[in-house]
Each structure stands twice: as C-alpha cells, then as structure tokens.
Design an enzyme around this catalytic site. Structure first.
Site, mmCIF file in Angstrom:
data_model
loop_
_atom_site.group_PDB
_atom_site.id
_atom_site.type_symbol
_atom_site.label_atom_id
_atom_site.label_comp_id
_atom_site.label_asym_id
_atom_site.label_seq_id
_atom_site.Cartn_x
_atom_site.Cartn_y
_atom_site.Cartn_z
ATOM 1 N N LEU A 308 -40.850 -7.201 23.499
ATOM 2 C CA LEU A 308 -40.195 -7.669 22.649
ATOM 3 C C LEU A 308 -40.146 -9.031 22.759
ATOM 4 O O LEU A 308 -40.457 -10.275 23.942
ATOM 5 C CB LEU A 308 -38.469 -7.581 23.382
ATOM 6 C CG LEU A 308 -38.046 -6.911 23.888
ATOM 7 C CD1 LEU A 308 -37.170 -5.939 24.765
ATOM 8 C CD2 LEU A 308 -38.158 -5.428 22.487
ATOM 9 N N ASP A 309 -40.025 -9.386 21.442
ATOM 10 C CA ASP A 309 -39.445 -11.633 21.188
ATOM 11 C C ASP A 309 -38.804 -12.044 22.300
ATOM 12 O O ASP A 309 -37.904 -11.793 22.659
ATOM 13 C CB ASP A 309 -39.644 -11.501 19.730
ATOM 14 C CG ASP A 309 -40.301 -10.600 18.731
ATOM 15 O OD1 ASP A 309 -41.755 -11.418 19.577
ATOM 16 O OD2 ASP A 309 -39.855 -11.835 18.045
ATOM 17 N N MET A 310 -39.624 -13.729 22.493
ATOM 18 C CA MET A 310 -39.055 -14.151 23.881
ATOM 19 C C MET A 310 -36.882 -14.346 23.640
ATOM 20 O O MET A 310 -36.425 -13.892 24.656
ATOM 21 C CB MET A 310 -39.792 -15.282 24.061
ATOM 22 C CG MET A 310 -38.976 -16.128 25.405
ATOM 23 S SD MET A 310 -39.992 -17.758 25.637
ATOM 24 C CE MET A 310 -38.888 -18.575 26.360
ATOM 25 N N THR A 312 -35.459 -12.145 22.084
ATOM 26 C CA THR A 312 -34.804 -10.762 22.191
ATOM 27 C C THR A 312 -34.440 -10.382 23.289
ATOM 28 O O THR A 312 -35.250 -10.338 24.259
ATOM 29 C CB THR A 312 -35.143 -9.786 21.214
ATOM 30 O OG1 THR A 312 -35.845 -10.307 20.245
ATOM 31 C CG2 THR A 312 -34.841 -8.380 20.774
#
Length: 545
Positions: A308-310, A312
């Site tokens: 997951l993106d940082m 998110t």
C-alpha cells in the site's frame, strides 16, 4: 496492487521445491577474536527482500527462507551454538527477555595508535592504554561492528551493551573472564553508558532479545513507533491494519528506519507453531497428522504479500511461509484477491444513470455484473448499481468499480461538497484509484498532493483520505494444498447453514468451493472526524445539503 512476487518458473510448486536449496547456518567467529571476543556471531548477506521491484527472484526467495538481513546492530543467532554459559544457552541479560550473545575480554593494554582513533583527540577525552571510554573500547575490540564513534554510541543508547567488572566468574575455556549466567543478580554488571571507563580485565558484552520464538533476532530494542493492529492471524498468513504514513518496506533512497511494516511485523506476529516447538499454536494444527504431505516451509520473518502506498491506510496481507508467499503471488497476479477501498474526494462526485456496457465509456452496472467482472461485491444485491471507470494507464487497462456512499457539505471543498466513495479495483495499476478519481472525474482524493492541486490537498490538513477497508482471498494453505485441506476438515466446523467455518474470518460455503479468508475493518477515525467537522462548519454558516 497485483504483484508477481516470484518468476513463472518458481510459481509452479512442483518445480519450486527443487530450485530452493536448503540453507544451513554456520557459526562464525568475529574478526575481533584477536582482542578476546568469544561468542557466536553469524554474518548475514544483503537483504534482498527489501526491494521496490514488482518481481522477487529466486535469490530473494532463498534469502527470505534464510532470513538474510543487513540492518544495523543485528546479530544472527544459531540455535545449536555453544554459548559460554554451556548447554547452548546464553547468559541472561540485564533486561527481561534479553540474553548475552557476544562477549569481549578487554586486553591488558589498549592500542591507542589504532587507525580507528585517528580522528579522535585522545587528550580531550583523557585516554590511556589502560583506561578508555566505553565507545572507544568498542571501536578497539570490535572495529567490524563498531567502526565509528556514532555506531558505538548508538549501540549504547539502545542499551545493547553491558559491562561486567573485573570480579566476574572465570570461564573454564581459556581461563578468560566471562559474563555470569545469573547476571540479573550481579550488582557488578550494568548496562553500559557512554561515560563509562573501561580498564583491563573488564568484560564488555552485547545483549539482544531472544524471547519471541523464531522472530527474535528481528526484534529490535525499540518498539515500532506506531501501533499495528492484527486483524487476522494463523500459522500461514496474517492480515494487519497498516497506519497511514508508514512505509511497507524501507526505500533504497529514503530510509524510514523503524517506521516500516517490515520492522514491525516480527513484533506483533507469532511465528508458525512448527518453528517454535509450541503445543499452543494458533489453530491447533500441530495436533493433526498430515500424513506424507510436505509441511509448509516457514520464512525467517513474516513479509507483506503486496504493498500500500505510504499515505494509504488499511488491510495488508502478510505471509509466514514460503508456500503462502508463492500462492498469494499467484492470487494477486490472476486477480483472485478481492479488495475494497474507501476515499473522501474533494468535490461532488456524481453517479451516472445510463449505460449498460463498457463501450459506453462512463457506465453503470448491476452487482451481478460487477461480481462476474471479478470485483468485491455481493452478487445477490439487486438494488445497488455500480459506476465503472475504465481506461488505459501507461499502456495497460485500468478498471475500477465505485459508488457514492455520502455527500457532505463543506465550506473548504471544491463546489462546496465532499464525497465519501466506495471503490473496488479490478486491476492494480500504480495509483489507479487516485488517478481515476482525479483524471476521470476531476475530484481528487482529499490530501492527494500528487494528483490534486497542492493548495487544495493541504487545505484539510489530515493526510490522504484513502483506506483499504476489506480484503477476501483463498487461504493459501487450507484451500490450495492437499495437506492443508485435510487440516481444514479437522479444525473447522459446520454452522447451522451448512457453511464450514473457522472463527469469524475463514469459511467454505460448499465442499468443492475454496476456503476464503474475509477481513473487514471500519473506516479510520479521521474519515468520520473530517465529515462531521465539515458538516458542522457548513451548518453553522447556513449551508445544508
């Protein structure tokens, strides 16, 4: 994102077993032995599991099994090592759960002409061949592990250095001084301080935590600087709730230190029961004979199966065994994993009421159509209509199904409105959800500094309003291995509807259907807080939607 964690020739489990050679850890002596070090020190190779690429090669998989790790101040402990204390057991450290794994007998005189001290003013810190500070002593007796003052001082700050004064017990091996087994009761032993003076005959030791099963060597002295709730866990997989602002892996260029999921996982997850010799495993599997079926191969440390993106937050699937990594990779690649996200967007996102096929561009579809498309919806829901965002991103198809959950008036938002939206991606392109919402509809996610206007993105000051709130996938062991299916039949039970279940998260609807892990979580508190705050502010100004 659907990440291919292994190349095609490894994904076939029939071939993979022959490709991954067994690894035998061999104790090695530190190069500081000439200075009197006597203990076990195993050196690890480069950490190949911490990569940014989408594909993890065979070398990396072997490293995952071995647990090669290149992080600071970590000592690799072999379970069969002969520690100075005898019987393969290290002496207890000065902190509960810590043990002494490395010891140094200080020399009769310290070599102050060592190149390691070339940049240090010996007069200013008052050094002599028989009296030096603890950081200097560490540099002189083990220059490999403590090549600089900063490295030595860091170890001292982490309370990993213990000093035992000259009246310590005598070790029968070579008649050297040794750290006593019952060190907690020894007043002459103390946790080292940078100001401590070391003289000939003192014993300097390194202590690490050895109290968390087979993940012990990956547990640092400091806890992760964030909470990582565990939503589901068994001996093969786990699902955790990743906080926003935390990286999954440490980037090559921008180090996050302890602020990573990778660092935190060994702190919050239990190792598979087959590796910690416990009869108290999570689901009671070790009480079941699985016949001749091969047992899952535990990883040296748990790893995440996707990213997951940082910024998110939300559900993140993690693996504890090699077989789980391979099978989850297959599921992500073939889009078997079903995911649901929620976001708050800046602007009024409108639902279309026309269109019945993807060729119409912007379209609406039924829940049955969405389910057959492979997204995470209830096929029996006859009332909900879903919107479809469908385009090409960087030459690849990108498809997202979504619906509006709530509109909320806001004095700060674009067009005076915020929209809470539910998103179900079919594909997993980079920033797919953020791009669809910003590019296709002109309603960027609140807090999105990449695809929204910078001023608007920071206006609400709460970070990116995007969370992964639900995931469903086939259990990699119970569903997709012969031995696992035998275990599943014995540890699960039928409910009144004839569904075979294990707890609240794992179920099998029919005998021939896969065993599904289904994990959901509530929206983050900041979602409700933002909507409530903006609604109250708008109401105070007479704006009602």
């Amino acid at each position: 994102r659907g990440l291919a964690f292994v190349p095609p020739f490894i994904r076939n489990r029939h071939h993979s077993r022959g490709l991954l050679a067994p690894f035998v850890s061999t104790p090695t002596r530190s190069s500081a032995a000439a200075c009197g070090a006597f203990a076990v020190d195993a050196t690890g190779g480069d950490d190949a599991s911490d990569v940014d690429e989408e594909v993890i090669d065979e070398t990396t998989l072997q490293a995952l099994i071995r647990g090669d790790d290149g992080t600071d101040s970590e000592t690799d402990i072999d379970g069969d090592a002969d520690f100075p204390g005898g019987n393969g057991q290290p002496p207890a450290g000065l902190i509960d759960g810590f043990y002494v794994v490395k010891q140094y007998q200080t020399p009769q005189t310290f070599d102050l002409s060592s190149p390691a001290l070339s940049a240090i003013d010996g007069k200013r810190v008052s050094l002599s061949p028989t009296n030096v500070t603890l950081p200097i002593a560490l540099m002189l007796i083990d220059s490999d592990e403590y090549p600089s003052l900063s490295r030595a001082r860091k170890a001292i700050r982490q309370k990993s250095i213990v000093v035992h004064r000259t009246d310590a017990n005598t070790n029968v091996q070579g008649e050297q001084q040794s750290f006593p087994l019952n060190s907690l009761a020894r007043p002459q032993s103390s946790i080292g301080k940078a100001s401590d003076r070391i003289i000939p005959g003192d014993v300097v030791a390194k202590q690490i935590r050895l109290s968390h099963g087979d993940y012990s060597r990956y547990i640092g002295f400091s806890k992760p600087p964030f909470d990582l709730p565990v939503l589901y866990e068994d001996d093969h997989i786990a699902v955790v709730n990743k906080p926003a602002g935390v990286a999954v892996y440490d980037g090559r260029e921008n180090s996050q230190g302890r602020n990573t999921i990778r660092y935190a996982l060994p702190h919050v997850l239990q190792p598979p029961s087959s590796t910690n010799n416990s009869d108290d495993n999570i689901n009671g599997e070790n009480e079941i004979e699985s016949g001749s079926s091969p047992q899952p191969q535990p990883l040296a440390r748990p790893i995440s199966c996707h990213r997951l993106d940082m910024p998110t937050s939300g559900v993140l699937v993690c693996a504890k065994t090699l077989e789980s990594v391979i099978d989850m990779s297959r599921q992500f690649e073939h889009r078997i994993v079903r995911k649901t996200y929620a976001a708050i967007v800046n602007g009024k996102l409108e639902e279309e009421e026309h269109g019945d096929s993807l060729s119409d561009g912007v379209t609406t579809i039924s829940s049955r159509e969405a389910y057959e498309m492979g997204v995470d919806v209830d096929p029996n829901d006859s009332t909900t209509r879903w919107q479809v965002a469908h385009d090409m991103q960087e030459g690849k198809e990108a498809l997202t199904v979504w619906r509006v959950l709530k509109h909320c008036p806001s004095t700060k938002a674009k067009d005076g409105m915020l929209t809470l939206v539910e998103l179900k991606p079919k594909t997993g392109r980079k920033h797919q959800l953020r791009r669809h919402l910003a590019w296709n509809y002109g309603t960027p996610i609140v807090g999105d500094t990449t695809y929204g206007e910078l001023h608007d993105a920071k206006r609400f000051g709460r970070g990116l309003m995007l969370t992964s709130c639900h995931v469903a996938f086939e259990h990699p062991y119970y569903s997709n291995s012969e031995g696992g299916r035998l275990v599943w039949e014995k540890i699960s039970s039928l409910d009144e509807d004839g569904v075979r279940r294990l707890g609240n998260n794992v179920s099998q609807t029919t005998e021939d259907s896969p065993v599904i892990v289904d994990v959901s979580m509530d929206f983050p508190n900041k979602f409700n807080s933002l909507l409530l705050t903006e609604e109250k502010r708008a109401s105070a100004e007479g704006i009602i939607y």
